[in-house]
Design a protein around this motif. Sequence first.
Motif, PDB file in Angstrom:
ATOM      1  N   ILE A   1       0.829  -1.206   0.000  1.00  0.00           N
ATOM      2  CA  ILE A   1       0.000   0.000   0.000  1.00  0.00           C
ATOM      3  C   ILE A   1       0.872   1.268   0.000  1.00  0.00           C
ATOM      4  O   ILE A   1       0.621   2.199  -0.760  1.00  0.00           O
ATOM      5  N   PHE A   2       1.940   1.293   0.768  1.00  0.00           N
ATOM      6  CA  PHE A   2       2.811   2.484   0.762  1.00  0.00           C
ATOM      7  C   PHE A   2       3.640   2.532  -0.526  1.00  0.00           C
ATOM      8  O   PHE A   2       3.679   3.553  -1.215  1.00  0.00           O
ATOM      9  N   LYS A   3       4.261   1.400  -0.863  1.00  0.00           N
ATOM     10  CA  LYS A   3       5.146   1.386  -2.037  1.00  0.00           C
ATOM     11  C   LYS A   3       4.324   1.495  -3.323  1.00  0.00           C
ATOM     12  O   LYS A   3       4.713   2.180  -4.269  1.00  0.00           O
ATOM     13  N   GLY A   4       3.179   0.824  -3.359  1.00  0.00           N
ATOM     14  CA  GLY A   4       2.332   0.855  -4.552  1.00  0.00           C
ATOM     15  C   GLY A   4       1.692   2.221  -4.746  1.00  0.00           C
ATOM     16  O   GLY A   4       1.561   2.706  -5.873  1.00  0.00           O
ATOM     17  N   MET A   5       1.280   2.864  -3.654  1.00  0.00           N
ATOM     18  CA  MET A   5       0.703   4.208  -3.778  1.00  0.00           C
ATOM     19  C   MET A   5       1.778   5.210  -4.203  1.00  0.00           C
ATOM     20  O   MET A   5       1.482   6.210  -4.849  1.00  0.00           O
ATOM     21  N   THR A   6       3.019   4.913  -3.840  1.00  0.00           N
ATOM     22  CA  THR A   6       4.123   5.755  -4.315  1.00  0.00           C
ATOM     23  C   THR A   6       4.277   5.591  -5.825  1.00  0.00           C
ATOM     24  O   THR A   6       4.313   6.575  -6.572  1.00  0.00           O
ATOM     25  N   ALA A   7       4.330   4.333  -6.275  1.00  0.00           N
ATOM     26  CA  ALA A   7       4.439   4.095  -7.724  1.00  0.00           C
ATOM     27  C   ALA A   7       3.239   4.712  -8.450  1.00  0.00           C
ATOM     28  O   ALA A   7       3.377   5.281  -9.538  1.00  0.00           O
ATOM     29  N   GLN A   8       2.057   4.597  -7.832  1.00  0.00           N
ATOM     30  CA  GLN A   8       0.830   5.108  -8.464  1.00  0.00           C
ATOM     31  C   GLN A   8       0.935   6.610  -8.743  1.00  0.00           C
ATOM     32  O   GLN A   8       0.700   7.050  -9.868  1.00  0.00           O
ATOM     33  N   TYR A   9       1.325   7.404  -7.718  1.00  0.00           N
ATOM     34  CA  TYR A   9       1.344   8.857  -7.982  1.00  0.00           C
ATOM     35  C   TYR A   9       2.505   9.229  -8.900  1.00  0.00           C
ATOM     36  O   TYR A   9       2.406  10.156  -9.709  1.00  0.00           O
ATOM     37  N   LEU A  10       3.635   8.478  -8.782  1.00  0.00           N
ATOM     38  CA  LEU A  10       4.786   8.807  -9.647  1.00  0.00           C
ATOM     39  C   LEU A  10       4.445   8.574 -11.115  1.00  0.00           C
ATOM     40  O   LEU A  10       4.821   9.370 -11.979  1.00  0.00           O
ATOM     41  N   LEU A  11       3.737   7.484 -11.395  1.00  0.00           N
ATOM     42  CA  LEU A  11       3.433   7.112 -12.797  1.00  0.00           C
ATOM     43  C   LEU A  11       2.190   7.796 -13.343  1.00  0.00           C
ATOM     44  O   LEU A  11       2.054   7.971 -14.554  1.00  0.00           O
ATOM     45  N   LYS A  12       1.246   8.135 -12.456  1.00  0.00           N
ATOM     46  CA  LYS A  12      -0.029   8.668 -12.942  1.00  0.00           C
ATOM     47  C   LYS A  12      -0.172  10.172 -12.729  1.00  0.00           C
ATOM     48  O   LYS A  12      -0.920  10.818 -13.445  1.00  0.00           O
ATOM     49  N   HIS A  13       0.493  10.712 -11.704  1.00  0.00           N
ATOM     50  CA  HIS A  13       0.303  12.138 -11.399  1.00  0.00           C
ATOM     51  C   HIS A  13       1.567  12.973 -11.635  1.00  0.00           C
ATOM     52  O   HIS A  13       1.498  14.012 -12.273  1.00  0.00           O
ATOM     53  N   THR A  14       2.716  12.514 -11.111  1.00  0.00           N
ATOM     54  CA  THR A  14       3.926  13.348 -11.207  1.00  0.00           C
ATOM     55  C   THR A  14       4.372  13.486 -12.647  1.00  0.00           C
ATOM     56  O   THR A  14       4.631  14.582 -13.131  1.00  0.00           O
ATOM     57  N   CYS A  15       4.492  12.358 -13.342  1.00  0.00           N
ATOM     58  CA  CYS A  15       4.862  12.389 -14.759  1.00  0.00           C
ATOM     59  C   CYS A  15       4.096  11.259 -15.440  1.00  0.00           C
ATOM     60  O   CYS A  15       4.598  10.131 -15.507  1.00  0.00           O
ATOM     61  N   PRO A  16       2.870  11.535 -15.892  1.00  0.00           N
ATOM     62  CA  PRO A  16       2.056  10.456 -16.471  1.00  0.00           C
ATOM     63  C   PRO A  16       2.796   9.771 -17.625  1.00  0.00           C
ATOM     64  O   PRO A  16       3.152  10.405 -18.605  1.00  0.00           O
ATOM     65  N   VAL A  17       3.048   8.476 -17.450  1.00  0.00           N
ATOM     66  CA  VAL A  17       3.861   7.722 -18.412  1.00  0.00           C
ATOM     67  C   VAL A  17       2.992   7.248 -19.570  1.00  0.00           C
ATOM     68  O   VAL A  17       1.896   6.723 -19.360  1.00  0.00           O
ATOM     69  N   GLN A  18       3.504   7.471 -20.783  1.00  0.00           N
ATOM     70  CA  GLN A  18       2.761   7.122 -22.007  1.00  0.00           C
ATOM     71  C   GLN A  18       3.447   5.948 -22.709  1.00  0.00           C
ATOM     72  O   GLN A  18       4.650   5.759 -22.550  1.00  0.00           O
ATOM     73  N   PRO A  19       2.684   5.172 -23.490  1.00  0.00           N
ATOM     74  CA  PRO A  19       3.302   4.082 -24.249  1.00  0.00           C
ATOM     75  C   PRO A  19       4.461   4.633 -25.090  1.00  0.00           C
ATOM     76  O   PRO A  19       4.350   5.703 -25.686  1.00  0.00           O
ATOM     77  N   GLY A  20       5.572   3.911 -25.106  1.00  0.00           N
ATOM     78  CA  GLY A  20       6.731   4.324 -25.909  1.00  0.00           C
ATOM     79  C   GLY A  20       7.725   5.201 -25.172  1.00  0.00           C
ATOM     80  O   GLY A  20       8.851   5.382 -25.635  1.00  0.00           O
ATOM     81  N   ASP A  21       7.326   5.776 -24.026  1.00  0.00           N
ATOM     82  CA  ASP A  21       8.280   6.587 -23.253  1.00  0.00           C
ATOM     83  C   ASP A  21       9.428   5.718 -22.771  1.00  0.00           C
ATOM     84  O   ASP A  21       9.218   4.561 -22.393  1.00  0.00           O
TER      85      ASP A  21
END
Length: 319
Positions: free
Chosen positions: A116-136
């Motif tokens: 929950i802590f590590k996954g929520m960290t990955a969640q905001y990093l990938l979805k909010h801080t720098c939303p990752v797009q296919p091919g990046d």
Amino acid sequence: MIDEHGPAKNMAVKTIPLAEPGPNDVRVRQTAIGFNFIDVYQRSGAYRLSLPSPIGHEAAGVIEAVGSDVTDLKVGMRVAYMNAGLGAYTDMRNVSADKLVPLPDNVSDEQAAATIFKGMTAQYLLKHTCPVQPGDMVIVHAAAGGVGQILSGWAKALGAFVVGTAGSDEKCAIARAAGCDIAINYHSENWVEKLLEATEGRKARVVYDSVGKHTFLHSLDLTQPFGMVVLYGAASGPAPEIAPEILNKKGCLFLTRPSVFPHNADPERFRANAADLFDAIGRGFVKVQIGARFALEDAPAAHELAEGRSSSGAILLVP
Ligand SMILES: NC(=O)c1ccc[n+]([C@@H]2O[C@H](COP(=O)([O-])OP(=O)(O)OC[C@H]3O[C@@H](n4cnc5c(N)ncnc54)[C@H](OP(=O)(O)O)[C@@H]3O)[C@@H](O)[C@H]2O)c1
């Protein structure tokens, strides 16, 4: 708890009477507690606490009692939290109801405490801080670690080309198994050149850097023009200070230093982010790898394992 900052042995088991839950609180009997590297920073004094202090941010368990004003949570429900104030290293505690998320059937207590802590960290990093797009192209430092493995696997599932770094060849193999297309041992000589050789000179749209001191300046060099360096930890020590002008010289880079807590401070946003994480677990985007389990009273040994850098995946404490 700790009375003083210092080495792992400074943690001591204390017995403290627990009051009845307040009107908006819930009493949780904890079944699994997640270790996180921030626990080391806070225990050692790298991040100062008001002492004496309990320790720990993340746990899962079963509700034993609810306060008079709590309506949506019931006795017997399985729940988890990651932002309810220090004190997760315990067998029982009262937690504000709006800091808890009910667990779906497909997520066990151990999986929740491990993610929950590590996954929520990955969640905001990938979805909010720098939303990752296919091919990046994405670089994940310490990719065999707890957050690192989740971040790598989830970024891959989002369609990114993922380059991991880690501190040994064994850990590089773990990083590849977690989802990295390429993994580079950053203890080897000329690792930056080796990384760029492996990517044929391509640089990252985003570098997720939790290592700090030893990697940060390299992260700036490994980011493509207009890309983003996300400094979100300091496992090797604080990153060196830089003049803003360097971001111009390196290619108009963006730099941010985010934290999981503000991203999940609002209860509605916290539950939406958690739903996204549970969905990713259900789809197999996030795999829960439990690297080690310790009895709660052996928390010092868990910290020593993490600080010795021989761990990979999540470390659990079991009350
Ligand atoms: N900002 C946020 O919102 C946020 C939230 C959660 C976690 N974090 C950060 O994310 C990172 C990962 O957290 P985690 O709990 O999953 O820990 P972890 O990755 O399991 O452990 C930290 C990793 O950092 C690497 N490392 C590099 N230099 C190190 C050193 N001098 N001492 C110890 N480890 C070193 C190690 O990997 P190698 O041996 O492969 O180098 C180690 O596996 C931590 O830096 C943590 O502070 C930040």
